[in-house]
Write a protein that holds these residues in place. Structure first.
Motif, mmCIF file in Angstrom:
data_model
loop_
_atom_site.group_PDB
_atom_site.id
_atom_site.type_symbol
_atom_site.label_atom_id
_atom_site.label_comp_id
_atom_site.label_asym_id
_atom_site.label_seq_id
_atom_site.Cartn_x
_atom_site.Cartn_y
_atom_site.Cartn_z
ATOM 1 N N ALA A 230 0.832 -1.203 0.000
ATOM 2 C CA ALA A 230 0.000 0.000 0.000
ATOM 3 C C ALA A 230 0.864 1.250 0.000
ATOM 4 N N ILE A 231 1.989 1.205 0.742
ATOM 5 C CA ILE A 231 2.887 2.375 0.786
ATOM 6 C C ILE A 231 3.474 2.619 -0.604
ATOM 7 N N ARG A 232 3.862 1.553 -1.240
ATOM 8 C CA ARG A 232 4.451 1.709 -2.578
ATOM 9 C C ARG A 232 3.380 2.142 -3.585
ATOM 10 N N ALA A 233 2.167 1.632 -3.412
ATOM 11 C CA ALA A 233 1.081 2.051 -4.308
ATOM 12 C C ALA A 233 0.785 3.530 -4.164
ATOM 13 N N ALA A 234 1.113 4.059 -2.985
ATOM 14 C CA ALA A 234 0.893 5.490 -2.765
ATOM 15 C C ALA A 234 1.972 6.321 -3.446
ATOM 16 N N GLY A 235 2.923 5.681 -4.087
ATOM 17 C CA GLY A 235 3.932 6.405 -4.840
ATOM 18 C C GLY A 235 5.267 6.545 -4.132
ATOM 19 N N VAL A 236 5.346 5.998 -2.950
ATOM 20 C CA VAL A 236 6.594 6.132 -2.183
ATOM 21 C C VAL A 236 7.652 5.219 -2.800
ATOM 22 N N LYS A 237 8.800 5.838 -3.112
ATOM 23 C CA LYS A 237 9.874 5.038 -3.701
ATOM 24 C C LYS A 237 11.017 4.821 -2.712
ATOM 25 N N ASP A 238 11.135 5.781 -1.812
ATOM 26 C CA ASP A 238 12.221 5.681 -0.831
ATOM 27 C C ASP A 238 11.648 5.113 0.462
ATOM 28 N N LEU A 239 11.628 3.778 0.552
ATOM 29 C CA LEU A 239 11.051 3.099 1.713
ATOM 30 C C LEU A 239 12.164 2.338 2.426
ATOM 31 N N VAL A 240 12.311 2.611 3.734
ATOM 32 C CA VAL A 240 13.394 2.006 4.514
ATOM 33 C C VAL A 240 12.783 1.108 5.579
ATOM 34 N N ASP A 241 13.241 -0.159 5.612
ATOM 35 C CA ASP A 241 12.808 -1.056 6.683
ATOM 36 C C ASP A 241 13.621 -0.749 7.934
ATOM 37 N N VAL A 242 12.933 -0.589 9.056
ATOM 38 C CA VAL A 242 13.618 -0.231 10.306
ATOM 39 C C VAL A 242 13.255 -1.251 11.378
ATOM 40 N N ASP A 243 14.308 -1.764 12.044
ATOM 41 C CA ASP A 243 14.111 -2.664 13.180
ATOM 42 C C ASP A 243 13.815 -1.801 14.396
ATOM 43 N N PRO A 244 12.716 -2.050 15.077
ATOM 44 C CA PRO A 244 12.368 -1.177 16.211
ATOM 45 C C PRO A 244 13.410 -1.197 17.314
ATOM 46 N N ASN A 245 14.196 -2.208 17.334
ATOM 47 C CA ASN A 245 15.221 -2.270 18.371
ATOM 48 C C ASN A 245 16.618 -2.061 17.792
ATOM 49 N N GLY A 246 16.690 -1.651 16.566
ATOM 50 C CA GLY A 246 17.979 -1.475 15.922
ATOM 51 C C GLY A 246 18.401 -0.019 15.884
ATOM 52 N N GLN A 247 18.960 0.388 14.721
ATOM 53 C CA GLN A 247 19.453 1.746 14.537
ATOM 54 C C GLN A 247 18.344 2.636 13.971
#
Lengths: 546, 217
Positions: free
Chosen positions: A332-349
Motif C-alpha cells: 500500500a505504501i508503494r502504491a501510494a507512490g513512495v519510492k524511498d522506503l526504509v525497513d527499520v528494526d524497532p530495536n535497531g538503529q
C-alpha cells in the motif's frame, strides 16, 4: 384564524356607504303596459316578475357587500395556523440536485406562507457539515432569501448532526421537518419525539444519473519521474442500462483528456489520465448518449495539483516478523507512490532523513517523526483493549475528513481489532466500530500521528482498493503535503441515487388534505375583486343606474 | 255589399286577454259591426272569445234575430288571462265544424308565435282575415326611456334603457308588424290595422271595402 394586519378590518366600515347607496339609489318608475312583447325587443333586461327583479337587486347588493368585505378581510391577511417554531432540515446532498431540491423549495415557500405571520421559521442545511442557514425568524424576505439560496453540495448529508442541530433550535417546543429525497432512520434523532419527513422523489424519467465518485492524483508506481502523476477518475451511473459518458479532464485550463467511456448498468468505472505539472485539475463528465443526467452536482470535481517531493518513509517492523499484514502495508505504501522506503528494526538503529514512519511494532529505534501506527501500542495511545468480531461491526466513518476521501469501507469485515481505553483527548475519530474508535488522528506538525487499531491479518481491509488510498491519504497528511491529492466528490451512494434501507423510518410530515393554490388573502382579494367587477359591469350596462 | 255573394259562414274570434284591456270595447264593436253586416244577409255567424284557459264559443246564429244575442255576449266580455288565440280558434271550430271565413280581432301580441291563432284557423280550412287593434299609446308611445314596464298580462318586468327607447320601440313595432304581414301572406290572410281612437264604423267600412267578409282580402 389569525390576522396579520387586523387594523384593516376597519375597512369593513365601507359596507355602510354601500348600504346607504343602495337604500337611497334612484328608484325607477314602473309603468303598466298592456303587453311588453314589443318593448322587450329594445329592452336592457327582462325579469319574469317584480319579485325576481327585486331578488336580483338584493343579490347585487349582497355581491357588493361580500366584495367589499372580502377585500377588507384580504387586506387583513388571514392565516390559518397558529404561531410556533418550525425548523426545516433541508438535505442538500448531491442526490437532491434538480427536481427534489426544486420541489423542496416550492414546498417550503407554500408551507411558510401558510404558517402565519407570528410563526418562527428556521432552516438547517444538511450537507457534509450541517449549519444553520436561517436562525428562527418570522416569515418574510429573510426566509424567502434563505429558501432560494439553498443549493446542493457534492457530498452526502450528515443527517444525524443536522437533526441534532435542528432539535437544538426547536428547543423541544417546535416542529422539525426533514426535507430529503430518501427515507431516513428514526434513530437519526435521540429524542422521543421524532422529526417528520417530507420526501421529494424523482420522476421515473429522472432516475438516470451519471457522476464522478472519486478524483485523485498520486505519483504512479511506474512514473518516469517525480513530475509524472496519475490522475484517477471514477465514474458511476444509477441507470438500469449501460451508459456512454463524455469525460474531459483539464489541468490549468488545458485539456489533458477528452474521452468517451462506457459504464455498465448501475456500474462504476475508473479511468486513469497521466498529468504533468501543477495547477487546477478539473474533471467533467456528461451524458454522451442523449439520456438524462439527473444531478449536475456530481458532474464536476476539481483539485489543486502541485509539484511535490516524495517523502522518505520508514517501515518499522521487526525483521524476523514476516506477516501478511506487513506485506500488504508495504504494498500500500508503494502504491501510494513512495519510492524511498526504509525497513527499520524497532530495536535497531534509527535511520536519518526519515519524513514519515509507518509503525507495525514500536521500539526505541522508531524515528521520532510523524507516524502511522498500525495495531501497535505507542505512547500516544495510553491503553488499548482487544475486541472480537462481536464488537467489530462498522458503525460510522467520518467521510467529510480529508483522510477518508475516496475510502469506501462498505461491508468491510474485521475479526479482531484494538480500541483505545479511554479514547485519547485532542484526537479525532475517523472510523468507529461498535466497540469504539479504530482509526484516530491526533497531534500536529512533527508530532502528528494516525493510529489504526485493525489488525491487518484479522481483517479484509488490507485487501480492499480503499486501503492503499487510505494509506496514501495518511502519508500525505503526515508528510505535510499530499502525495495523493483527492478531490471532494459525491459519495457513490449519492451518485447512484440509492435510497437506504430503513428499518424504522421517521413519520411523514402531516399535510393538509386540501391545500389552496394561493394564500387565503390572495383568494379573498380575487373573490372580492371579481364580485365588485361583476357588479360594476352590470351597473355599467344599466348606465350606472340601479 | 254582400247581397251578391253566396251565404257566408263567418266565425269571429275575439282576443279577450289582459293585454286587450284598453282595446276590448273597440274590438267588440268591430266584431259587432261585422256580425251586423253578416246577419243582414243569409250568413251564419259564430263567435268565440277567449284567453288562455278560458275560451268560450257561442253557437252560430243567423238572421237579424240572432244579433241581440251576439251583442249581449259581446257586452259581457272582460279582459282577463294571457293570450291564446289558437286555443280559442280550436274551441269554436270544434263547437261548429265547417269551413268559412274566420276573422280574428286581437292586438296580435301572441306568445305562441306570430299569427299562431290565424295559422290554426287556416289549418282548419278557413279563409282568414285579421284585424289588429292597438291603442294610440302602442302605436306612437312617449319616450319611456329609464322606466320599468310591467306587463299587465304576464307580470313580466322589462327594464328600458336610459335613452332612445322611443326610437327603439318604433323600430321594434315596425319589425313586429312586418313579421305579421309576412306571416299573413304565407297563409293568404288579409290584415286590417285599427286603433281605439278610430270610429269603429269606419273600420268596418274599410274591412268591407277590403273584402274581408269574403275571405282572403
Amino acid at each position: 384564524m389569525k390576522l396579520a394586519s387586523p387594523t384593516f378590518l376597519y375597512a369593513l366600515a365601507l359596507l355602510v356607504p354601500v348600504i346607504i347607496a343602495f337604500l337611497v339609489r334612484r328608484q325607477r318608475n314602473v309603468l303598466k303596459v298592456p303587453s311588453t312583447m314589443v318593448w322587450r325587443l329594445g329592452a336592457r333586461s327582462v325579469a319574469k316578475s317584480r319579485r325576481i327583479r327585486d331578488v336580483r337587486r338584493w343579490l347585487a347588493l349582497a355581491a357588493c357587500l361580500a366584495g367589499v368585505a372580502a377585500l377588507a378581510l384580504a387586506a387583513a391577511r388571514p392565516t390559518g395556523k397558529a404561531e410556533g417554531t418550525h425548523v426545516f432540515v433541508v438535505d442538500v446532498s448531491s442526490s437532491m440536485s434538480g427536481a427534489p431540491l426544486e420541489g423542496a423549495r416550492r414546498w417550503l415557500v407554500r408551507e411558510v406562507a401558510g404558517l402565519g405571520p407570528d410563526a418562527r421559521v428556521a432552516i438547517v442545511r444538511a450537507g457534509a457539515e450541517p449549519r444553520v442557514t436561517l436562525p428562527p425568524s418570522k416569515p418574510g424576505p429573510l426566509v424567502d432569501d434563505a429558501i432560494h439560496s439553498l443549493s446542493v453540495e457534492s457530498d452526502a448529508a450528515a443527517m444525524e448532526q443536522a437533526v441534532a442541530l435542528a432539535e437544538g433550535l426547536a428547543a423541544g417546543r417546535g416542529r422539525i421537518v426533514v426535507l430529503t429525497d430518501a427515507p431516513i432512520d428514526a434513530n437519526v434523532s435521540r429524542l422521543d419525539e421524532k422529526p417528520a419527513i417530507r420526501v421529494f422523489g424523482r420522476g421515473r424519467n429522472d432516475a438516470d444519473n451519471v457522476g464522478i465518485t472519486s478524483l485523485f492524483t498520486r505519483t504512479a508506481p511506474d512514473a518516469r519521474d517525480d513530475e509524472e502523476r496519475d490522475c484517477s477518475v471514477s465514474i458511476a451511473t444509477s441507470s438500469s442500462v449501460a451508459r456512454r459518458v463524455h469525460l474531459v479532464v483539464t489541468l490549468a485550463g488545458r485539456v489533458v483528456a477528452d474521452r468517451r467511456l462506457d459504464v455498465e448498468a448501475r456500474g462504476e468505472i475508473t479511468e486513469h489520465v497521466a498529468v504533468r505539472g501543477g495547477g487546477r485539475l478539473v474533471a467533467r463528465v456528461s451524458a454522451a448518449d442523449g439520456k438524462s443526467d439527473a444531478s449536475s452536482a456530481d458532474d464536476e470535481a476539481a483539485l489543486s495539483e502541485t509539484v511535490r517531493r516524495l517523502p522518505r518513509v520508514a517501515l518499522v517492523v521487526p525483521p524476523a516478523a514476516s506477516s501478511a499484514g506487513a506485506f500488504f502495508v508495504e504494498k500500500a505504501i508503494r502504491a501510494a507512490g513512495v519510492k524511498d522506503l526504509v525497513d527499520v528494526d524497532p530495536n535497531g538503529q534509527t535511520p536519518a532523513g526519515i519524513d514519515v514512519a509507518v509503525v507495525l511494532a514500536d521500539g526505541p529505534a522508531r524515528p521520532r517523526v510523524p507516524s502511522f501506527f498500525i495495531a501497535t501500542d505507542p505512547d500516544e495511545i495510553s491503553h488499548t483493549r482487544l475486541v472480537g468480531k462481536n464488537e467489530t461491526h462498522l458503525r460510522s466513518i467520518a467521510t467529510e475528513d480529508p483522510l477518508m476521501r475516496g475510502v469506501a469501507l462498505d461491508g468491510v469485515t474485521t475479526i479482531r481489532a484494538w480500541v483505545p481505553v479511554p479514547p485519547p483527548r485532542a484526537a479525532r475519530s475517523l472510523i468507529e466500530l461498535d466497540a469504539g474508535p479504530v482509526l484516530i488522528a491526533g497531534g500536529g506538525g512533527a508530532r502528528a500521528w494516525v493510529w489504526l487499531g485493525i489488525e491487518p491479518e484479522a481483517s479484509d481491509l488490507v485487501l480492499r482498493v480503499a486501503f492503499p488510498v487510505l494509506v496514501a491519504n495518511i502519508l500525505a497528511h503526515l508528510d505535510g503535503g499530499a502525495q495523493l491529492v483527492s478531490a471532494k466528490t459525491s459519495p457513490r451512494s449519492e451518485v447512484m441515487l440509492a435510497a437506504p434501507e430503513v428499518a424504522s423510518g421517521v413519520p411523514p410530515a402531516s399535510e393538509p388534505r386540501w391545500r389552496v393554490p394561493a394564500a387565503p388573502a390572495t383568494i379573498l382579494a380575487a373573490f372580492g375583486a371579481l364580485l365588485l367587477g361583476l357588479e360594476a359591469w352590470l351597473t355599467f350596462r344599466r348606465k350606472w343606474a340601479w | 255589399l254582400v247581397a251578391d255573394e253566396a251565404p257566408l259562414r263567418l266565425t269571429l274570434v275575439l282576443d279577450q286577454s289582459a293585454s286587450m284591456q284598453a282595446k276590448l270595447r273597440q274590438a267588440a264593436r268591430i266584431a259587432a259591426g261585422f256580425a251586423a253586416v253578416a246577419l243582414g244577409g243569409d250568413d251564419r255567424v259564430a263567435l268565440a272569445v277567449g284567453s288562455a284557459g278560458s275560451a268560450q264559443a257561442h253557437r252560430p246564429v243567423s238572421g237579424r234575430a240572432g244579433l241581440p244575442r251576439l251583442l249581449a255576449t259581446l257586452d259581457r266580455i272582460a279582459a282577463v288571462g294571457t293570450t291564446d288565440l289558437p286555443a280559442t280558434v280550436r274551441k269554436v271550430m270544434d263547437a261548429a265544424p265547417g269551413r268559412g271565413v274566420c276573422i280574428l280581432v286581437s292586438d296580435l301580441f301572441e306568445p305562441q308565435g306570430i299569427l299562431a291563432g290565424a295559422r290554426e284557423a287556416r289549418r282548419r280550412g278557413n279563409e282568414v282575415a285579421i284585424v289588429e287593434v292597438l291603442t294610440p299609446f302602442e302605436i306612437d308611445p312617449p319616450d319611456l326611456s329609464g322606466f320599468d314596464l310591467e306587463d299587465e298580462e304576464t307580470g313580466e318586468i322589462v327594464e328600458l334603457p336610459e335613452h332612445g327607447m322611443r326610437e327603439r320601440y318604433l323600430e321594434a313595432l315596425a319589425t313586429h308588424r312586418a313579421s305579421v304581414d309576412e306571416a299573413a301572406r304565407e297563409i293568404g290572410a288579409a290584415v286590417l290595422r285599427a286603433t281605439t281612437a278610430e270610429p269603429f264604423e269606419g273600420i268596418v267600412t274599410r274591412a268591407l271595402a277590403a273584402g274581408l267578409l269574403v275571405g282572403g282580402g
